[in-house]
Design a protein around this motif. Structure first.
Motif, PDB file in Angstrom:
ATOM      1  N   LYS A   2     -20.672   3.599 -14.238  1.00 37.84           N
ATOM      2  CA  LYS A   2     -20.899   2.409 -14.579  1.00 37.84           C
ATOM      3  C   LYS A   2     -19.877   1.703 -15.244  1.00 37.84           C
ATOM      4  N   GLN A  31     -13.236  -9.199 -22.560  1.00 38.14           N
ATOM      5  CA  GLN A  31     -12.819 -10.340 -23.370  1.00 38.14           C
ATOM      6  C   GLN A  31     -13.496 -10.207 -24.795  1.00 38.14           C
ATOM      7  N   SER A  32     -14.720 -10.168 -24.509  1.00 39.03           N
ATOM      8  CA  SER A  32     -15.789 -10.242 -25.781  1.00 39.03           C
ATOM      9  C   SER A  32     -16.642  -9.226 -26.011  1.00 39.03           C
ATOM     10  N   PHE A  34     -19.818  -6.903 -28.228  1.00 36.52           N
ATOM     11  CA  PHE A  34     -20.902  -7.000 -29.070  1.00 36.52           C
ATOM     12  C   PHE A  34     -21.744  -5.653 -29.216  1.00 36.52           C
ATOM     13  N   ILE A  91     -18.090  -8.874 -22.009  1.00 37.28           N
ATOM     14  CA  ILE A  91     -18.070 -10.243 -21.193  1.00 37.28           C
ATOM     15  C   ILE A  91     -16.736  -9.966 -20.704  1.00 37.28           C
ATOM     16  N   HIS A  92     -16.639 -10.292 -19.305  1.00 36.37           N
ATOM     17  CA  HIS A  92     -15.313 -10.321 -18.803  1.00 36.37           C
ATOM     18  C   HIS A  92     -14.632 -11.862 -18.879  1.00 36.37           C
ATOM     19  N   THR A  95     -15.725 -15.382 -17.163  1.00 38.74           N
ATOM     20  CA  THR A  95     -17.118 -15.372 -16.865  1.00 38.74           C
ATOM     21  C   THR A  95     -18.101 -15.363 -17.856  1.00 38.74           C
ATOM     22  N   TYR A  96     -19.368 -15.634 -17.224  1.00 39.06           N
ATOM     23  CA  TYR A  96     -20.485 -15.598 -18.434  1.00 39.06           C
ATOM     24  C   TYR A  96     -21.442 -14.166 -18.187  1.00 39.06           C
ATOM     25  N   LYS A  97     -20.937 -13.327 -17.726  1.00 37.86           N
ATOM     26  CA  LYS A  97     -21.551 -12.085 -17.384  1.00 37.86           C
ATOM     27  C   LYS A  97     -21.508 -11.388 -18.519  1.00 37.86           C
ATOM     28  N   TYR A  98     -22.648 -10.982 -19.026  1.00 37.22           N
ATOM     29  CA  TYR A  98     -22.806  -9.994 -20.127  1.00 37.22           C
ATOM     30  C   TYR A  98     -23.225  -8.671 -19.434  1.00 37.22           C
ATOM     31  N   ILE A  99     -22.248  -7.651 -19.588  1.00 38.06           N
ATOM     32  CA  ILE A  99     -22.626  -6.311 -18.970  1.00 38.06           C
ATOM     33  C   ILE A  99     -23.101  -5.602 -20.123  1.00 38.06           C
ATOM     34  N   PHE A 100     -24.080  -4.816 -19.794  1.00 34.39           N
ATOM     35  CA  PHE A 100     -24.679  -3.829 -20.998  1.00 34.39           C
ATOM     36  C   PHE A 100     -24.493  -2.452 -20.734  1.00 34.39           C
ATOM     37  N   GLY A 101     -24.118  -1.647 -21.528  1.00 33.21           N
ATOM     38  CA  GLY A 101     -24.022  -0.145 -21.746  1.00 33.21           C
ATOM     39  C   GLY A 101     -25.460   0.393 -21.356  1.00 33.21           C
TER      40      GLY A 101
ATOM     41  N   TYR B  33     -30.155 -16.028 -17.741  1.00 34.25           N
ATOM     42  CA  TYR B  33     -30.038 -14.598 -16.982  1.00 34.25           C
ATOM     43  C   TYR B  33     -31.049 -13.977 -16.702  1.00 34.25           C
ATOM     44  N   TYR B  35     -32.449  -9.734 -16.388  1.00 33.66           N
ATOM     45  CA  TYR B  35     -32.070  -8.381 -16.130  1.00 33.66           C
ATOM     46  C   TYR B  35     -33.407  -7.559 -16.171  1.00 33.66           C
ATOM     47  N   LEU B  43     -29.607  -2.151 -19.538  1.00 33.23           N
ATOM     48  CA  LEU B  43     -30.053  -3.344 -18.885  1.00 33.23           C
ATOM     49  C   LEU B  43     -28.873  -3.566 -17.679  1.00 33.23           C
TER      50      LEU B  43
END
Lengths: 110, 114
Positions: A2, A31-32, A34, A91-92, A95-101, B33, B35, B43
């Motif tokens: 992942k 880049q960002s 949270f 967030i890359h 992009t506007y993609k929030y990728i969660f752990g 979005y 998810y 998520l």
């Protein structure tokens, strides 16, 4: 593998303890950053943003290490109400993609 | 304060049936979005829409379609449901910039496919 990884826990700690979570990310273009908190069977909510210089909000401290590609969350003086799952999010750039752990579960014990 | 509203909250489908999850936000956000959340998986992003008129694939788009109907509404469609799509689905919106960009979530839709 992942893109954003966390130790799933659970971390069981007594009230008043200090606990730290790490989160590693594989995309150097991230880049960002949270931290979100999710209570059982509820939607996630923003806990805090993570800035390059590190930041603190009361009992919570977030750190970013770009060289090693990880972020951390430190919780001091744990309360019963801190019991939840903590999710790191990246967030890359561009992009506007929030990728969660996958999330780390914390249980604070009385 | 409605925020992000998803419907339905619960749904049971049989394999092969179709359905649409609806999502609306009243915060005038540009980005929306979808998810899914499965035990131990966190998520996972299905699709997103950076702005009205655009949609893009996320991490797990197969088996889903989306429509950004207008700035407020973003729907997720399962054309032929499979048991592997049993999950909790969350819609979210944000007014992203690199310094804030808080995601606001709906309460989730619990879908079971038999």
């Amino acid at each position: 593998r992942k893109e954003v990884e966390q130790d799933p826990g659970p971390f069981n700690v007594p009230e008043g303890a200090t606990v730290a979570f790490n989160c590693t990310y594989s995309n150097s273009a991230s880049q960002s950053f949270f931290w979100y908190r999710q209570d059982c069977r509820k939607e996630p909510k923003l806990l805090m943003s993570v800035y390059s210089s590190g930041n603190e909000d009361g009992r919570f401290t977030a750190q970013l290490n770009r060289a090693s590609q990880y972020i951390s969350l430190l919780i001091r003086d744990s309360k019963l109400s801190d019991s939840a799952t903590y999710l790191c999010v990246v967030i890359h750039s561009g992009t506007y993609k929030y990728i969660f752990g996958t999330g780390t579960r914390l249980k604070v014990l009385a | 304060n409605a925020g992000v509203t998803q419907t339905p909250k619960f749904q049971v489908l049989k394999t092969g049936q179709s359905m649409t999850l609806q999502c609306a936000q009243d915060m005038n956000h540009n980005s929306m979005y979808w998810y899914r959340q499965d035990p131990g998986m966190g998520l996972r992003l299905i699709y997103y829409s950076a702005s009205e008129g655009t949609t893009d694939k996320g991490e797990v788009p197969n088996g889903y379609n989306v429509s950004r109907l207008n700035k407020r509404e973003f729907s997720l469609r399962l054309e032929s449901a499979a048991p592997s799509q049993t999950s909790v689905y969350f819609c979210a919106s944000s007014e992203y910039n690199s310094y804030t960009g808080e995601l606001f979530f709906g309460e989730g839709s619990r879908l079971t496919v038999l």
